[in-house]
Write an enzyme that holds these catalytic residues in place. Structure first.
Site, PDB file in Angstrom:
ATOM      1  N   ARG A 263      -5.182  10.810   4.186  1.00  0.00           N
ATOM      2  CA  ARG A 263      -3.984  11.305   4.245  1.00  0.00           C
ATOM      3  C   ARG A 263      -2.875  11.394   3.610  1.00  0.00           C
ATOM      4  O   ARG A 263      -2.178  12.465   2.640  1.00  0.00           O
ATOM      5  CB  ARG A 263      -2.852  10.915   6.185  1.00  0.00           C
ATOM      6  CG  ARG A 263      -2.104  12.672   6.242  1.00  0.00           C
ATOM      7  CD  ARG A 263      -1.389  12.065   8.073  1.00  0.00           C
ATOM      8  NE  ARG A 263      -0.690  13.236   7.803  1.00  0.00           N
ATOM      9  CZ  ARG A 263       0.866  13.138   7.030  1.00  0.00           C
ATOM     10  NH1 ARG A 263       1.077  12.232   6.858  1.00  0.00           N
ATOM     11  NH2 ARG A 263       1.694  14.157   7.080  1.00  0.00           N
TER      12      ARG A 263
ATOM     13  N   CYS B 139      -5.023  12.785  12.916  1.00  0.00           N
ATOM     14  CA  CYS B 139      -5.097  11.169  12.757  1.00  0.00           C
ATOM     15  C   CYS B 139      -4.998  10.830  13.968  1.00  0.00           C
ATOM     16  O   CYS B 139      -4.052  11.572  14.780  1.00  0.00           O
ATOM     17  CB  CYS B 139      -5.072  11.059  11.951  1.00  0.00           C
ATOM     18  SG  CYS B 139      -3.631   9.809  12.161  1.00  0.00           S
TER      19      CYS B 139
ATOM     20  N   ARG C 136       0.516  14.374  12.952  1.00  0.00           N
ATOM     21  CA  ARG C 136       0.716  14.068  10.854  1.00  0.00           C
ATOM     22  C   ARG C 136       1.085  15.681  10.677  1.00  0.00           C
ATOM     23  O   ARG C 136       0.358  15.565  10.359  1.00  0.00           O
ATOM     24  CB  ARG C 136      -0.047  13.156  11.113  1.00  0.00           C
ATOM     25  CG  ARG C 136      -0.065  11.957  11.898  1.00  0.00           C
ATOM     26  CD  ARG C 136      -0.399  10.985  11.278  1.00  0.00           C
ATOM     27  NE  ARG C 136       0.125  10.365  10.274  1.00  0.00           N
ATOM     28  CZ  ARG C 136      -0.097   9.702   8.990  1.00  0.00           C
ATOM     29  NH1 ARG C 136      -1.028   8.784   9.666  1.00  0.00           N
ATOM     30  NH2 ARG C 136       0.868   9.023   8.250  1.00  0.00           N
TER      31      ARG C 136
ATOM     32  N   ASP D 131       5.407   0.353  12.280  1.00  0.00           N
ATOM     33  CA  ASP D 131       3.532  -0.421  11.386  1.00  0.00           C
ATOM     34  C   ASP D 131       3.879  -1.486  12.185  1.00  0.00           C
ATOM     35  O   ASP D 131       2.270  -2.477  11.789  1.00  0.00           O
ATOM     36  CB  ASP D 131       3.363  -0.097  10.139  1.00  0.00           C
ATOM     37  CG  ASP D 131       3.372   1.260   9.351  1.00  0.00           C
ATOM     38  OD1 ASP D 131       2.714   2.469  10.524  1.00  0.00           O
ATOM     39  OD2 ASP D 131       3.887   1.671   8.505  1.00  0.00           O
TER      40      ASP D 131
ATOM     41  N   LYS E  24       0.924  -0.964   0.162  1.00  0.00           N
ATOM     42  CA  LYS E  24       0.265  -0.244  -0.291  1.00  0.00           C
ATOM     43  C   LYS E  24       1.133   0.918  -0.193  1.00  0.00           C
ATOM     44  O   LYS E  24       0.645   2.204  -0.511  1.00  0.00           O
ATOM     45  CB  LYS E  24      -0.733   0.168   1.178  1.00  0.00           C
ATOM     46  CG  LYS E  24      -1.538   1.179   1.825  1.00  0.00           C
ATOM     47  CD  LYS E  24      -1.834   1.444   2.836  1.00  0.00           C
ATOM     48  CE  LYS E  24      -1.977   1.732   3.901  1.00  0.00           C
ATOM     49  NZ  LYS E  24      -1.650   2.662   4.016  1.00  0.00           N
ATOM     50  N   ASN E  25       1.738   1.112   0.943  1.00  0.00           N
ATOM     51  CA  ASN E  25       2.593   2.859   0.984  1.00  0.00           C
ATOM     52  C   ASN E  25       3.508   2.734   0.001  1.00  0.00           C
ATOM     53  O   ASN E  25       3.855   3.985   0.098  1.00  0.00           O
ATOM     54  CB  ASN E  25       3.343   2.233   2.323  1.00  0.00           C
ATOM     55  CG  ASN E  25       2.073   2.747   3.426  1.00  0.00           C
ATOM     56  OD1 ASN E  25       1.516   2.954   3.315  1.00  0.00           O
ATOM     57  ND2 ASN E  25       2.255   2.741   4.760  1.00  0.00           N
TER      58      ASN E  25
END
Ligand code: EPU
Length: 421
Positions: free
Chosen positions: A91, A115, A120, A306, A22-23
């Site tokens: 975000r 968040c 952030r 994460d 995803k990232n």
């Protein structure tokens, strides 16, 4: 809102295929805005965050087609304004700022709010844009960046909490089309930054040092289309390793990049797990209960933030005291109170969780407010007595492709209950 019901106590075994990251995919999709040509991206995971990014690209005027894991994008003409209605959902929308600034010398994107994992800010992204000669203003909740001409220079993006992953990506993307040489000191060295740099290089960018703390970019006049396959998701892989450690007999992960997971596999090894590791597979042998370990999250190649919540779930079952210290997002402990509701013995002292392993967790209705925290609760549910009901599953769907189906494929008793939104 859907929920996931897990009946604990079923042993996991077999194979699971890890999806694209995803990232990595999010900034790579944004980077397609840098060219008028067609780009083809493979191994794009089917996740709600990816859908939001594709919606933003479509809104900006790009032609977007998706066929299973392959996304074809052509951004022949693009607008420079991304509105709040779309951007507020994710975000990572901020990573369209860099490519729009690079290509059009201006961009206006709604500012991401705080968040649950912390404040952030995007001050470091803006510091990088300013170093490229852009002006940055906050107007009516939007951030506006613009320049007559982007000019390369040297900028240090190291912040108080270390480097910034998306900030490095954003400045890198803008710098590919700036005049002259840009040097990013204090750059993030995460594999996702390297993947983005590899894609940009295929598009014709001149980049050196990606994967180190100093990246040098020599600006070019324009970029062209390219085809790219996104790297495997190291956090999804790590999450399945923890599932296997908690509840597995023998579980093999396929399509991983084992190199990217060293901090996680070393920690699991310290916790007493045996693993067979090849370049692209990891087999973990479950062994009942882990040994306690002490973890400090850090930027890559350190232990990833994460994976912190999932590790708390595992260590809840490790006899003795473990500690988990969060240095990247010091407030990222929303999972702790929910794990305690399942019987975990965890005390929070500032940014450190002291975990005393308990022999049993018990199922409970739980709710998490962030992606990795939700995953941790599903993992705890795999070994909890009776039934765990994880609510607000949309958080998990932001970052895990079919986690319920993949766990069921390994033998977990897990169902998704669809509910009207
Ligand atoms: N920071 C600043 N100023 C900035 C940017 C960041 O002070 O301008 C601080 C942050 O507040 C944080 C630290 O720097 O304390 C690191 O934040 P970073 O910018 O690296 O985070 P990010 O790029 O916004 C990405 C991932 C996150 C992951 C972090 C850290 C994406 C889409 N998100 O966020 O992933 O936790 O890097 O590795 O790539 C997740 O997938 O669950 C997730 C939250």
């Amino acid at each position: 809102m859907d929920k996931i019901i897990v009946h604990g106590g079923r042993p996991l075994s077999g194979f699971v295929k890890i999806s694209g990251s995803k990232n990595s995919a999010l900034p790579i999709l944004a980077a397609t805005l840098l060219t008028r040509d067609q780009c083809i991206i493979h191994s794009v995971p089917d996740l709600s965050d990816i859908h939001y990014m594709l919606q933003i690209l479509s809104h900006l005027g790009a032609q977007v087609e998706r066929a299973s894991g392959t996304v074809t994008i052509q951004a022949e003409n693009v607008a420079t304004v991304a509105p709040y209605e779309i951007v507020r959902k994710m975000r990572a929308s901020v990573c369209v700022l860099g490519p729009l600034l690079g290509r059009h010398k201006e961009a206006r994107v709604s500012l991401p709010g705080g968040c649950v994992i912390g404040d952030r800010p995007i001050d470091l992204h803006l510091k990088g844009f300013r170093a490229l000669n852009a002006a940055c203003r906050v107007e009516a909740g939007d951030v506006r960046v613009f320049a007559d001409e982007l000019r390369g220079s040297t900028v240090d993006l190291e912040g108080r909490q270390g480097p910034t992953v998306l900030g490095t990506g954003n400045v890198l993307m803008a710098a590919t089309l700036a005049e002259g040489i840009t040097v990013i000191e204090g750059a993030a060295a995460e594999p996702e930054v390297v993947d983005l740099a590899n894609f940009l290089t295929k598009m014709g960018a001149k980049i050196e040092g990606a994967g180190t703390r100093r990246i040098t970019v020599e600006g070019v006049k324009e970029l062209h289309g390219a085809e790219h396959c996104v790297i495997p998701d190291r956090i999804e892989a790590g999450t399945f390793l923890v599932a296997a450690a908690l509840a597995g007999t023998v579980v093999t992960l396929r399509r991983v990049c084992a190199d990217h997971l060293k901090a996680v596999t070393n920690t699991l090894s310290d916790a007493g797990y045996k693993m067979d590791i090849t370049r692209d597979t990891i087999t973990l042998h479950g062994n009942g209960s882990p040994r306690p370990v002490h973890i400090v999250t850090e930027p890559y190649p350190g232990f990833p933030t994460d994976m912190q919540a999932q590790m708390c779930a595992l260590l809840s079952r490790a006899p003795g005291e473990s500690t988990v210290t969060e240095t990247v997002f010091p407030q990222r402990f929303m999972h702790v109170s929910e794990l305690k509701r399942m019987g975990a013995d965890i005390a929070l002292e500032g940014a450190t969780a002291r975990i005393n392993g308990v022999p049993h967790l018990s199922g409970a209705p739980v709710m998490a407010s962030d992606l990795r925290a939700s995953a941790a609760l599903v993992l705890a549910g795999l070994v909890a007595e009776a039934t765990t009901e994880v609510n607000r599953v949309y958080h998990i769907d932001r970052g895990y492709e079919s986690i319920d189906e993949k766990l069921a494929g390994l033998g977990a008793e897990i169902q998704r209950v669809k509910q009207g939104n």
